[in-house]
Design a protein around this motif. Structure first.
Motif, PDB file in Angstrom:
ATOM      1  N   LEU A  52       0.798  -1.154  -0.042  1.00 33.70           N
ATOM      2  CA  LEU A  52       0.108  -0.061   0.082  1.00 33.70           C
ATOM      3  C   LEU A  52       0.894   1.335  -0.007  1.00 33.70           C
ATOM      4  CD1 LEU A  52      -3.122   0.651   2.162  1.00 33.70           C
ATOM      5  CD2 LEU A  52      -1.253   2.306   2.104  1.00 33.70           C
ATOM      6  N   THR A  74       1.224   5.453  -0.145  1.00 34.83           N
ATOM      7  CA  THR A  74       0.434   6.662  -0.130  1.00 34.83           C
ATOM      8  C   THR A  74       1.441   7.768   0.207  1.00 34.83           C
ATOM      9  OG1 THR A  74      -1.356   8.015   1.283  1.00 34.83           O
ATOM     10  CG2 THR A  74      -0.136   6.709   2.314  1.00 34.83           C
ATOM     11  N   ILE A  80       7.025   8.847   0.108  1.00 34.35           N
ATOM     12  CA  ILE A  80       5.755   8.057   0.133  1.00 34.35           C
ATOM     13  C   ILE A  80       5.720   6.967   1.259  1.00 34.35           C
ATOM     14  CG2 ILE A  80       5.125   5.585  -1.008  1.00 34.35           C
ATOM     15  CD1 ILE A  80       4.288   8.038  -2.769  1.00 34.35           C
ATOM     16  N   ILE A 119      -2.976   2.210  -4.210  1.00 26.85           N
ATOM     17  CA  ILE A 119      -2.680   3.445  -4.266  1.00 26.85           C
ATOM     18  C   ILE A 119      -3.870   4.295  -4.175  1.00 26.85           C
ATOM     19  CG2 ILE A 119      -0.423   3.089  -5.573  1.00 26.85           C
ATOM     20  CD1 ILE A 119      -2.037   4.189  -8.015  1.00 26.85           C
ATOM     21  N   PRO A 120      -3.854   5.754  -3.659  1.00 31.81           N
ATOM     22  CA  PRO A 120      -5.103   6.317  -3.543  1.00 31.81           C
ATOM     23  C   PRO A 120      -5.750   6.779  -4.973  1.00 31.81           C
ATOM     24  CG  PRO A 120      -3.116   7.622  -2.574  1.00 31.81           C
ATOM     25  CD  PRO A 120      -2.601   6.483  -3.535  1.00 31.81           C
ATOM     26  N   THR A 154      -1.992  12.781  -7.294  1.00 30.97           N
ATOM     27  CA  THR A 154      -2.888  12.468  -6.264  1.00 30.97           C
ATOM     28  C   THR A 154      -3.110  13.693  -5.415  1.00 30.97           C
ATOM     29  OG1 THR A 154      -1.149  11.392  -4.849  1.00 30.97           O
ATOM     30  CG2 THR A 154      -2.700  10.087  -6.082  1.00 30.97           C
ATOM     31  N   ARG A 189      -4.997  10.770  -0.556  1.00 34.73           N
ATOM     32  CA  ARG A 189      -4.178   9.746   0.399  1.00 34.73           C
ATOM     33  C   ARG A 189      -4.901   8.902   0.754  1.00 34.73           C
ATOM     34  NH1 ARG A 189      -2.511  13.163   4.898  1.00 34.73           N
ATOM     35  NH2 ARG A 189      -0.798  11.936   5.140  1.00 34.73           N
ATOM     36  N   LEU A 190      -4.383   7.895   1.107  1.00 34.25           N
ATOM     37  CA  LEU A 190      -4.743   6.683   2.013  1.00 34.25           C
ATOM     38  C   LEU A 190      -4.660   6.679   3.459  1.00 34.25           C
ATOM     39  CD1 LEU A 190      -3.996   3.643  -0.421  1.00 34.25           C
ATOM     40  CD2 LEU A 190      -6.133   5.111  -0.288  1.00 34.25           C
ATOM     41  N   GLU A 191      -5.382   7.625   4.088  1.00 39.40           N
ATOM     42  CA  GLU A 191      -5.290   7.922   5.518  1.00 39.40           C
ATOM     43  C   GLU A 191      -6.720   7.832   6.212  1.00 39.40           C
ATOM     44  OE1 GLU A 191      -2.974   8.899   7.568  1.00 39.40           O
ATOM     45  OE2 GLU A 191      -1.322   8.443   5.937  1.00 39.40           O
ATOM     46  N   TYR A 237      -9.973  10.040   5.145  1.00 41.86           N
ATOM     47  CA  TYR A 237     -10.092  10.516   3.832  1.00 41.86           C
ATOM     48  C   TYR A 237     -11.112   9.621   3.112  1.00 41.86           C
ATOM     49  CZ  TYR A 237      -5.859  13.621   3.670  1.00 41.86           C
ATOM     50  OH  TYR A 237      -5.273  14.516   3.869  1.00 41.86           O
ATOM     51  N   VAL A 294      -9.793   4.250  -3.843  1.00 39.53           N
ATOM     52  CA  VAL A 294      -8.665   3.477  -3.789  1.00 39.53           C
ATOM     53  C   VAL A 294      -8.596   2.612  -5.139  1.00 39.53           C
ATOM     54  CG1 VAL A 294      -7.358   1.548  -2.670  1.00 39.53           C
ATOM     55  CG2 VAL A 294      -9.269   2.865  -1.361  1.00 39.53           C
ATOM     56  N   TRP A 319       3.821  -1.326  -6.348  1.00 39.31           N
ATOM     57  CA  TRP A 319       3.102  -0.139  -6.825  1.00 39.31           C
ATOM     58  C   TRP A 319       3.643   0.606  -7.768  1.00 39.31           C
ATOM     59  CZ3 TRP A 319       4.301   4.928  -6.693  1.00 39.31           C
ATOM     60  CH2 TRP A 319       5.383   5.450  -6.251  1.00 39.31           C
TER      61      TRP A 319
END
Ligand code: NIG
Ligand code: FE
Length: 411
Positions: free
Chosen positions: A18, A20, A36, A78-79, A354, A369-371, A374, A378, A386
């Motif tokens: 993963l 982000t 990243i 990834i986002p 992104t 972002r993958l947080e 958020y 995805v 990635w």
């Protein structure tokens, strides 16, 4: 955080990786652009439309209740990609012109001969609102297939009141972020740019400002000059729109200085920008939006991306998807061009399409972002690493797209 209305949770588990980017308060610059967060053997848990948590599988908490599961083995997350510069609302095509360019005609020659943008204006005016709405939905489906979960689109192929407003409505109805490109070209029924701007600002802006989030102008020889662009953008700012500029695509005409003077969100293209412009942008808050697919498609030099990043400018990447200068909806392909032509690392390219692109659209607190907190947007890449998003040139890298916590049906 639990979702309202009992929306379902979705766990994507056993992901190979993963990835982000960082960047919350301001666009990423310099070394931070390439940093990243990478998790191996990872999961992402969505609660309704929002990301609840991300982490390593060994840290996955026990989950009570109903949770849908998606097997992420062999995939990387990834986002959802953010395309902050497209022209997705058009009818017809320019395949004839494309073939002529392959035979040696230049984009500028075709434009000057009444083809180019004006050819698409004629087709778009003739299409009608329902057909335009259908075209934007079709183009959105192509973008989604390539991993774009948020797209901006400009109007600019109507250049009359009815078609400009219909374009902005079609973009918003398809879920796009609408930008009024009222100053794209001077339509033939007006003698000169000033007469056209008089009309556009008096007759179109009041309604366009209710539909669009931003305004854009093509500042270039043969389109609008600095004084005309300033007049247009000042009026748009007064009407409550954010402003952006198509600048330095073919020649430097002062777009960078004007963008900084007007605190524009972005100046886009920059294929012709020299060292002074690079330095000015690096000292400013204006995002440099780079469009390498457009440079490639019309056979122009690439923008000075490495110099911009190294000097500390905020840089985003976008497709410029349109029928004339960039018939390309794929941000993964743009990432490949960023790596091979612009000499950006895959990490820099990912952040640029992104989180930095989300800043250009004023949506960085929720997108890119993958947080936790958020949007649950995805992209799952069919890849062991990635970086295949840039590495697999023209490859079919997108296995799954999750939009607002739901698996999208890909065309
Ligand atoms: O961003 N340069 C101005 N506008 C578009 C091209 C539009 C067209 O060729 O239809 C661009 O490249
Ligand atoms: Fe453009």
């Amino acid at each position: 955080m639990s979702s309202a209305g009992g929306a379902r949770r979705l766990l994507v588990r056993d992901l190979a990786q993963l990835a982000t980017p960082h960047g919350i308060d301001a666009p990423l610059r310099g070394r931070a652009l390439g940093s990243i967060d990478l998790l191996e053997d990872a999961y992402v848990l969505c609660d309704g439309e929002t990301i609840e948590s991300v982490g390593r599988m060994r840290d996955l908490p026990s989950l009570d209740g109903d949770v849908d599961e998606l097997d992420g083995r062999g995939l990387c997350a990834i986002p959802g990609l953010v395309d902050c510069h497209t022209h997705a609302c058009f009818a017809g095509d320019r395949v004839e012109e494309f073939a002529l360019r392959a035979g040696g005609a230049t984009y500028e020659e075709l434009h000057a001969a009444g083809g180019g943008i004006m050819a698409t204006v004629r087709a778009t005016r003739a299409a009608g609102e329902a057909a335009l709405a259908g075209a934007v939905r079709l183009h959105r489906s192509w973008m989604l297939r390539a991993g774009t979960t948020t797209f901006e689109s400009k109007s600019g192929y109507g250049l009359d009141r009815e078609t400009e407003l219909a374009s902005l409505r079609a973009i918003a109805d398809a879920g796009g972020v609408p930008t009024w490109l009222g100053a794209h070209a001077v339509p033939p029924e007006f003698g000169d740019p000033d007469a056209y701007l008089e009309f556009a600002l008096l007759e179109v802006l009041p309604a366009a400002a209710q539909l669009a989030e931003a305004a854009d102008v093509f500042l270039e020889r043969g389109a609008f000059d600095v004084a005309q662009s300033r007049r247009y953008l000042d009026a748009c700012t007064a009407a409550g729109l954010a402003v952006r500029i198509h600048g330095d695509q073919f020649t430097e005409q002062g777009a960078v200085g004007l963008a900084i003077e007007l605190a524009a969100r972005s100046v886009d293209h920059l294929e012709a920008t020299g060292p002074d412009g690079v330095g000015e942008l690096a000292r400013s808050d204006v995002v440099a939006v780079l469009l390498p697919a457009s440079a490639l498609f019309v056979g122009r030099p690439m923008p000075p991306a490495r110099a911009l990043v190294d000097a500390g400018a905020a840089v985003a990447l976008a497709t410029d998807f349109n029928p004339g200068s960039a018939f390309c909806e794929s941000l993964p392909l743009v990432c490949s061009l960023a790596a091979t032509q612009l000499k950006l690392s895959p990490a820099e390219a990912l952040a640029a399409c992104t989180v930095n692109a989300a800043h250009v659209l004023g949506r960085a607190s929720r997108l890119g972002r993958l947080e936790p907190g958020y949007a649950a947007d995805v992209v799952l890449l069919d890849a062991p690493d990635w970086r295949y998003v840039a590495y697999h040139l023209g490859g079919d890298v997108v296995a799954e797209v999750i939009v607002a916590g739901t698996r999208a049906e890909l065309p």
